[in-house]
Design a protein around this motif. Structure first.
Motif, PDB file in Angstrom:
ATOM      1  N   GLU A 230      17.539  32.944  60.533  1.00  0.00           N
ATOM      2  CA  GLU A 230      18.071  32.695  61.878  1.00  0.00           C
ATOM      3  C   GLU A 230      17.038  33.003  62.956  1.00  0.00           C
ATOM      4  OE1 GLU A 230      20.847  31.141  62.654  1.00  0.00           O
ATOM      5  OE2 GLU A 230      21.453  31.002  60.555  1.00  0.00           O
TER       6      GLU A 230
ATOM      7  N   THR B  17      14.408  30.210  62.884  1.00  0.00           N
ATOM      8  CA  THR B  17      14.955  28.991  63.468  1.00  0.00           C
ATOM      9  C   THR B  17      14.986  29.094  64.988  1.00  0.00           C
ATOM     10  OG1 THR B  17      16.274  28.555  61.504  1.00  0.00           O
ATOM     11  CG2 THR B  17      16.971  27.462  63.525  1.00  0.00           C
ATOM     12  N   TRP B  18      15.456  30.216  65.493  1.00  0.00           N
ATOM     13  CA  TRP B  18      15.502  30.449  66.941  1.00  0.00           C
ATOM     14  C   TRP B  18      14.096  30.370  67.534  1.00  0.00           C
ATOM     15  CZ3 TRP B  18      13.201  34.225  69.925  1.00  0.00           C
ATOM     16  CH2 TRP B  18      13.624  34.300  71.259  1.00  0.00           C
TER      17      TRP B  18
ATOM     18  N   SER C 294      18.977  35.999  55.446  1.00  0.00           N
ATOM     19  CA  SER C 294      19.694  35.198  56.437  1.00  0.00           C
ATOM     20  C   SER C 294      19.262  35.540  57.856  1.00  0.00           C
ATOM     21  CB  SER C 294      21.206  35.411  56.308  1.00  0.00           C
ATOM     22  OG  SER C 294      21.676  34.878  55.094  1.00  0.00           O
TER      23      SER C 294
END
Length: 80
Positions: free
Chosen positions: A19, A22-23, A15
């Motif tokens: 994240e 994605t950032w 996870s």
């Protein structure tokens, strides 16, 4: 990255990488670089299975350290 032993195997690291990726994509980054301690076979395997590739020679974790780290990179395929 470090995950508490009580939380390992529950998808926390996966996870976190999701994240971060994605950032980075949203910021227009082309790749993510990291260095993993070579003696931590679980971490090396995790990053490899997550698309990170070894890049460059091994490096000392710190000056005079017996621990070595492998720089790794993951291309994000960002075309922005």
């Amino acid at each position: 990255m470090w995950v508490s032993p009580a939380l390992r195997g529950k998808g926390v690291a996966k996870s976190l990488l999701y994240e971060i990726s994605t950032w980075a994509v949203n910021k227009g980054c082309e790749c993510i670089k990291l260095a993993v301690t070579t003696s931590n076979e679980a971490a090396v395997g995790f990053y490899t299975s997550s698309g990170y590739l070894p890049t460059g020679p091994l490096e000392e974790l710190g000056v005079g350290s017996a621990l070595m780290v492998q720089p790794m990179v993951k291309r994000l395929g960002n075309t922005q």
